[in-house]
Write a protein that holds these residues in place. Sequence first.
Motif, mmCIF file in Angstrom:
data_model
loop_
_atom_site.group_PDB
_atom_site.id
_atom_site.type_symbol
_atom_site.label_atom_id
_atom_site.label_comp_id
_atom_site.label_asym_id
_atom_site.label_seq_id
_atom_site.Cartn_x
_atom_site.Cartn_y
_atom_site.Cartn_z
ATOM 1 N N SER A 1 93.112 48.724 53.021
ATOM 2 C CA SER A 1 92.902 49.211 51.657
ATOM 3 C C SER A 1 92.443 50.667 51.684
ATOM 4 O O SER A 1 91.732 51.091 52.585
ATOM 5 N N GLU A 2 92.878 51.412 50.683
ATOM 6 C CA GLU A 2 92.539 52.831 50.600
ATOM 7 C C GLU A 2 91.300 53.013 49.740
ATOM 8 O O GLU A 2 91.136 52.363 48.710
ATOM 9 N N VAL A 3 90.413 53.880 50.181
ATOM 10 C CA VAL A 3 89.200 54.206 49.437
ATOM 11 C C VAL A 3 89.283 55.681 49.066
ATOM 12 O O VAL A 3 89.539 56.529 49.921
ATOM 13 N N ASN A 4 89.092 55.984 47.792
ATOM 14 C CA ASN A 4 89.127 57.361 47.310
ATOM 15 C C ASN A 4 87.717 57.794 46.925
ATOM 16 O O ASN A 4 87.011 57.078 46.227
ATOM 17 N N GLY B 1 88.789 51.942 37.336
ATOM 18 C CA GLY B 1 87.568 51.787 36.555
ATOM 19 C C GLY B 1 86.849 50.507 36.953
ATOM 20 O O GLY B 1 87.054 49.960 38.024
ATOM 21 N N ILE B 2 85.991 50.023 36.060
ATOM 22 C CA ILE B 2 85.237 48.802 36.314
ATOM 23 C C ILE B 2 86.181 47.614 36.462
ATOM 24 O O ILE B 2 85.990 46.751 37.317
ATOM 25 N N SER B 3 87.241 47.575 35.653
ATOM 26 C CA SER B 3 88.173 46.444 35.749
ATOM 27 C C SER B 3 88.853 46.423 37.115
ATOM 28 O O SER B 3 89.090 45.356 37.685
ATOM 29 N N GLY B 4 89.152 47.603 37.676
ATOM 30 C CA GLY B 4 89.737 47.664 39.004
ATOM 31 C C GLY B 4 88.781 47.132 40.055
ATOM 32 O O GLY B 4 89.195 46.421 40.980
ATOM 33 N N LEU B 5 87.493 47.456 39.909
ATOM 34 C CA LEU B 5 86.487 46.965 40.843
ATOM 35 C C LEU B 5 86.370 45.448 40.744
ATOM 36 O O LEU B 5 86.332 44.749 41.756
ATOM 37 N N ILE B 6 86.339 44.926 39.532
ATOM 38 C CA ILE B 6 86.258 43.476 39.337
ATOM 39 C C ILE B 6 87.480 42.796 39.947
ATOM 40 O O ILE B 6 87.360 41.772 40.622
ATOM 41 N N ASN B 7 88.661 43.368 39.720
ATOM 42 C CA ASN B 7 89.879 42.786 40.295
ATOM 43 C C ASN B 7 89.808 42.745 41.817
ATOM 44 O O ASN B 7 90.247 41.776 42.445
ATOM 45 N N LYS B 8 89.262 43.806 42.431
ATOM 46 C CA LYS B 8 89.137 43.829 43.891
ATOM 47 C C LYS B 8 88.160 42.755 44.372
ATOM 48 O O LYS B 8 88.397 42.090 45.378
ATOM 49 N N ILE B 9 87.050 42.580 43.643
ATOM 50 C CA ILE B 9 86.062 41.557 44.016
ATOM 51 C C ILE B 9 86.691 40.175 43.933
ATOM 52 O O ILE B 9 86.563 39.355 44.836
ATOM 53 N N VAL B 10 87.392 39.916 42.830
ATOM 54 C CA VAL B 10 88.025 38.606 42.638
ATOM 55 C C VAL B 10 89.113 38.375 43.686
ATOM 56 O O VAL B 10 89.202 37.298 44.278
ATOM 57 N N ALA B 11 89.940 39.375 43.953
ATOM 58 C CA ALA B 11 91.013 39.231 44.952
ATOM 59 C C ALA B 11 90.433 38.932 46.329
ATOM 60 O O ALA B 11 90.952 38.076 47.066
ATOM 61 N N ALA B 12 89.344 39.605 46.692
ATOM 62 C CA ALA B 12 88.709 39.351 47.983
ATOM 63 C C ALA B 12 88.141 37.936 48.029
ATOM 64 O O ALA B 12 88.258 37.246 49.052
ATOM 65 N N ALA B 13 87.547 37.496 46.930
ATOM 66 C CA ALA B 13 86.993 36.143 46.878
ATOM 67 C C ALA B 13 88.089 35.094 46.987
ATOM 68 O O ALA B 13 87.945 34.094 47.697
ATOM 69 N N VAL B 14 89.202 35.308 46.289
ATOM 70 C CA VAL B 14 90.316 34.359 46.347
ATOM 71 C C VAL B 14 90.879 34.295 47.762
ATOM 72 O O VAL B 14 91.158 33.210 48.284
ATOM 73 N N ALA B 15 91.033 35.430 48.401
ATOM 74 C CA ALA B 15 91.540 35.455 49.780
ATOM 75 C C ALA B 15 90.606 34.691 50.704
ATOM 76 O O ALA B 15 91.053 33.940 51.580
ATOM 77 N N GLU B 16 89.302 34.850 50.489
ATOM 78 C CA GLU B 16 88.328 34.137 51.314
ATOM 79 C C GLU B 16 88.370 32.636 51.023
ATOM 80 O O GLU B 16 88.290 31.819 51.929
ATOM 81 N N ASN C 1 79.804 34.934 41.377
ATOM 82 C CA ASN C 1 79.127 34.920 40.069
ATOM 83 C C ASN C 1 77.923 35.851 40.074
ATOM 84 O O ASN C 1 77.680 36.572 39.105
ATOM 85 N N ALA C 2 77.164 35.859 41.165
ATOM 86 C CA ALA C 2 76.003 36.748 41.268
ATOM 87 C C ALA C 2 76.445 38.208 41.256
ATOM 88 O O ALA C 2 75.831 39.050 40.589
ATOM 89 N N SER C 3 77.528 38.520 41.971
ATOM 90 C CA SER C 3 78.032 39.898 41.999
ATOM 91 C C SER C 3 78.482 40.354 40.619
ATOM 92 O O SER C 3 78.183 41.463 40.188
#
Length: 127
Positions: A57-60, A80-95, A112-114
């Motif tokens: 993944s690329e970090v800017n 934005g914030i929605s992109g960050l939330i999507n990344k958190i959810v995608a990582a959780a789903v992969a896990e 949920n805590a995050s």
Amino acid sequence: MGSLGQIIKKDCSEMFCSKVGKAAVWQETFDASTCCSFQRFGFKIGENISTTMQDGSEVNMMCVRRFDGQADIVMKLDGGISGLINKIVAAAVAELKQTDMAQMKQTVTTLNASLSSLKEDMTQMKK
């Protein structure tokens, strides 16, 4: 040649003319008031910095001036914030795909805590 005490700034370097023994010498230092250092490279304020994580993944990021006048690196959230939330959810789903039920419950609890923490941070930012 310079005179003792003279300072010359170029790019991300600051040269200072000082006396060592009987000779005047130029001493070079990194100029943290106009540049950020990332992986031993200097970036001027306003410059974008990109890197790739081990997972591909690329970090800017961007070099910015802090309130105290020093340069600092901040992460840019392209989505934005929605992109960050999507990344958190995608990582959780992969896990979740690679875990058993007990681990899955723990991952959901952590997610949920995050998200709650993120919501609190956003509420504080609005004040």
